[in-house]
Design an enzyme around this catalytic site. Structure first.
Site, PDB file in Angstrom:
ATOM      1  N   GLU A 162       0.830  -1.221   0.000  1.00 55.89           N
ATOM      2  CA  GLU A 162       0.000   0.000   0.000  1.00 55.89           C
ATOM      3  C   GLU A 162       0.860   1.266   0.000  1.00 55.89           C
ATOM      4  O   GLU A 162       0.702   2.164   0.828  1.00 55.89           O
ATOM      5  CB  GLU A 162      -0.956   0.008   1.189  1.00 55.89           C
ATOM      6  CG  GLU A 162      -2.029  -1.062   1.089  1.00 55.89           C
ATOM      7  CD  GLU A 162      -3.108  -0.985   2.161  1.00 55.89           C
ATOM      8  OE1 GLU A 162      -2.865  -0.391   3.210  1.00 55.89           O
ATOM      9  OE2 GLU A 162      -4.196  -1.521   1.927  1.00 55.89           O
ATOM     10  N   GLU A 166      -5.767  -8.272  -0.936  1.00 52.43           N
ATOM     11  CA  GLU A 166      -6.474  -8.007   0.326  1.00 52.43           C
ATOM     12  C   GLU A 166      -7.898  -7.599  -0.007  1.00 52.43           C
ATOM     13  O   GLU A 166      -8.123  -6.846  -0.958  1.00 52.43           O
ATOM     14  CB  GLU A 166      -5.848  -6.850   1.119  1.00 52.43           C
ATOM     15  CG  GLU A 166      -4.508  -7.129   1.723  1.00 52.43           C
ATOM     16  CD  GLU A 166      -3.992  -5.954   2.582  1.00 52.43           C
ATOM     17  OE1 GLU A 166      -4.805  -5.218   3.170  1.00 52.43           O
ATOM     18  OE2 GLU A 166      -2.765  -5.792   2.630  1.00 52.43           O
TER      19      GLU A 166
HETATM   20  P1  P53 Z   1      -6.994  -2.571   9.480  1.00 51.68           P
HETATM   21  C1  P53 Z   1      -6.196   1.848   5.597  1.00 51.68           C
HETATM   22  C2  P53 Z   1      -7.008   1.753   4.494  1.00 51.68           C
HETATM   23  C3  P53 Z   1      -7.001   0.590   3.743  1.00 51.68           C
HETATM   24  C4  P53 Z   1      -6.165  -0.462   4.086  1.00 51.68           C
HETATM   25  O1  P53 Z   1      -6.755  -2.594   7.903  1.00 51.68           O
HETATM   26  C5  P53 Z   1      -5.331  -0.341   5.176  1.00 51.68           C
HETATM   27  C6  P53 Z   1      -5.324   0.807   5.933  1.00 51.68           C
HETATM   28  C7  P53 Z   1      -4.476   0.926   7.131  1.00 51.68           C
HETATM   29  O2  P53 Z   1      -5.247   0.828   8.287  1.00 51.68           O
HETATM   30  O3  P53 Z   1      -4.432  -1.280   5.516  1.00 51.68           O
HETATM   31  C8  P53 Z   1      -4.422  -2.562   4.922  1.00 51.68           C
HETATM   32  O4  P53 Z   1      -6.102  -3.592  10.081  1.00 51.68           O
HETATM   33  C9  P53 Z   1      -3.077  -3.152   5.252  1.00 51.68           C
HETATM   34  C10 P53 Z   1      -3.150  -4.220   6.293  1.00 51.68           C
HETATM   35  C11 P53 Z   1      -4.316  -3.944   7.210  1.00 51.68           C
HETATM   36  C12 P53 Z   1      -5.590  -4.061   6.407  1.00 51.68           C
HETATM   37  O5  P53 Z   1      -5.580  -3.191   5.302  1.00 51.68           O
HETATM   38  O6  P53 Z   1      -6.653  -1.189   9.885  1.00 51.68           O
HETATM   39  O7  P53 Z   1      -2.341  -3.598   4.140  1.00 51.68           O
HETATM   40  O8  P53 Z   1      -1.899  -4.294   6.939  1.00 51.68           O
HETATM   41  O9  P53 Z   1      -4.369  -4.758   8.332  1.00 51.68           O
HETATM   42  C13 P53 Z   1      -6.857  -3.806   7.212  1.00 51.68           C
HETATM   43  O10 P53 Z   1      -8.433  -2.927   9.698  1.00 51.68           O
END
Ligand code: P53
Length: 480
Positions: free
Chosen positions: A179, A378
């Site tokens: 990201e 993801e």
């Molecule tokens: P969490 C923000 C927006 C989109 C994805 O996020 C993001 C974030 C950061 O918070 O992160 C990604 O755990 C990232 C992972 C993360 C996952 O999305 O905040 O690549 O490390 O855990 C989900 O709910």
């Protein structure tokens, strides 16, 4: 439209995690302190704090994670039971180079990933590996100021070269920076720290610092792509961006232009990483802003040569943007201030706007612009899970979210002709949230007994979604 079977044989179904969010063992096997090790737990709506080094009286959720460091055999076995074809994780840079600037790698760290990858291959699971996923060595922050320093390129390239050589026969799918575009939101301390190990100093222009750090990162990424292909021509090395489409609030032309600029500002990284050059609007903007950036002609050559093989991306939600009455002519995008709610969408408990069709939209948008294969690395729904008296977890909300997104993904492939390599939903086993440090924001098919204070047996159990996802994979996405 009649349903069409979309997905090719060999489609990489699986799940995704990142080292710092699940491994634990933060000081074991010679591992150094990473930036994730100095972040406290936040809560829903409360930012995590970054402490000055590791403090004895603070709780750091990533220190233990879910202790995958000691449970990896059990966990990979459960992934295999769901029929995973791929498992995306990252290599904790600090296991390999504890401080980041050593001459020699740490053999114990390298051996750990040998064991993890061997365990995957035992079940025919392909590792999909991110090199830098919010976990750079904290020493590089302290001694060099993170990615604001050009020497970071060498440290990263050395790390990448070391693991490319070591795992050249065990890992085929790679991504450079997770990201990388989160730092578009440079006003948010979390974003620029997790992406680039930068803490903005008083009086500093955060946007200028962000553009400098981002430049060094795309150069480092391009060098890694080049070197990786020399080490093993079969390597597939991707970019990785957070795809959050930004819609115009209305059909007002100023809103359309605002949304266009917002998309340019959030996704220019792909112009550089896939097409090998900076977009003209950005070069013009940086010049107009008077930013004195260290971008050399030699760097621009490197970018041309080190183009990625595919686009890896996360997809959780969409944004909407509105222009102001006195919108400046450059439509400058300020992610912290310009977003508005979308009246057509529901939000998760954490305020993430759920938008399955947005996934199909971004797949089309990427395909038209870049014409390279895509990999959804993801996607998922963070939610609080409830354990019933009989120990079961009925996570229909998670199944619904994933089903709707997989449906749209399949339409993008079958109807729109997108070349899609695989789908690895986020947090296939519950882990520490990156954004909040919570354990209670869960994404998994596998439940892990641990709470936001770090208490719990760490015991693993299957949620309803476990059985559902196994069926999805076994039918290659036919039976949702
Ligand atoms: P969490 C923000 C927006 C989109 C994805 O996020 C993001 C974030 C950061 O918070 O992160 C990604 O755990 C990232 C992972 C993360 C996952 O999305 O905040 O690549 O490390 O855990 C989900 O709910």
């Amino acid at each position: 439209v009649e349903k069409v079977n979309a997905l090719p044989k060999g489609f990489l179904w699986g799940g995704a995690v990142a080292a710092h969010q699940l491994e634990g063992g933060w000081d074991q096997g010679g591992k150094g302190v990473s930036i994730a090790d100095v972040m406290t737990a936040g809560a829903n709506g409360i930012e995590r704090r970054i402490t000055d080094g590791v403090k004895a009286d603070e709780y750091y959720p990533n220190h233990e994670g879910i202790d995958f460091y000691h449970h990896y055999k059990e966990d990979i076995k459960l992934f295999a039971e769901m029929d995973f074809k791929a498992f995306r994780t990252s290599i904790a840079w600090t296991r390999i180079f504890p401080n980041g600037d050593e001459a020699e790698p740490n053999e114990a760290g390298l051996e750990f990933y040998d064991r993890v990858f061997d365990e995957c291959h035992k079940y025919g699971i392909e590792p999909v590996i991110t090199l830098s996923h919010f976990e750079m060595p904290y020493h590089l922050v302290k001694a060099y100021g993170g990615w604001r320093d050009r020497r970071m390129i060498d440290f990263f390239v050395k790390f990448a070269t070391t693991v490319f050589k070591r795992y050249k026969n065990k890992v085929k799918y790679w991504m450079t920076f997770n990201e990388i575009n989160n730092q578009t939101d440079y006003q948010r301390e979390f974003a620029i720290f997790t992406n680039s190990g930068i803490q903005v100093k008083p009086g500093e222009n955060a946007e200028e610092v962000m553009y400098q750090a981002s430049h060094y990162e795309v150069v480092a990424s391009a060098l890694a792509v080049q070197i990786g292909h020399q080490i093993n021509p079969d390597f597939q090395i991707g970019a990785m961006v957070a795809m959050v489409p930004i819609y115009p609030a209305t059909s007002k032309p100023q809103d359309i232009m605002k949304a266009e600029r917002a998309m340019q500002a959030r996704y220019w990284y792909l112009d550089v990483q896939v097409k090998g050059q900076y977009p003209s609007w950005l070069t013009a903007y940086q010049r107009r802003a008077g930013y004195d950036l260290d971008i050399t002609l030699a760097d621009l050559d490197v970018l041309q040569v080190g183009k990625v093989d595919y686009i890896g991306f996360s997809y959780y939600m969409s944004f909407t943007v509105a222009s102001k009455d006195n919108e400046p002519v450059d439509y400058h995008y300020n992610e912290a201030a310009d977003l508005v709610a979308n009246q057509f969408l529901q939000q998760s408990e954490w305020g993430w706007q759920i938008d399955p069709e947005g996934l199909r939209y971004v797949m089309n948008w990427l395909n038209d612009r870049y014409q390279v294969p895509q990999f959804i690395v993801e996607n998922g729904y963070g939610a609080v899970d409830k354990i019933e008296a009989d120990g079961k977890i009925h996570d229909d909300y998670r199944i619904d979210y994933l089903r709707q997104h997989i449906e749209q993904m399949e339409l993008a492939v079958a109807i729109d002709g997108v070349d899609l390599m695989g789908y690895t939903p986020w947090g296939c086993i519950d882990l520490i949230s990156a954004g909040t440090g919570q354990m209670s924001k869960r994404y998994g098919f596998i439940y892990v007994d641990k709470d936001d204070q770090g208490q719990g047996s760490l015991q693993r159990s299957k949620k309803d979604s476990f059985k559902w996802y196994k069926k999805v994979i076994s039918s290659n996405g036919e039976d949702l």
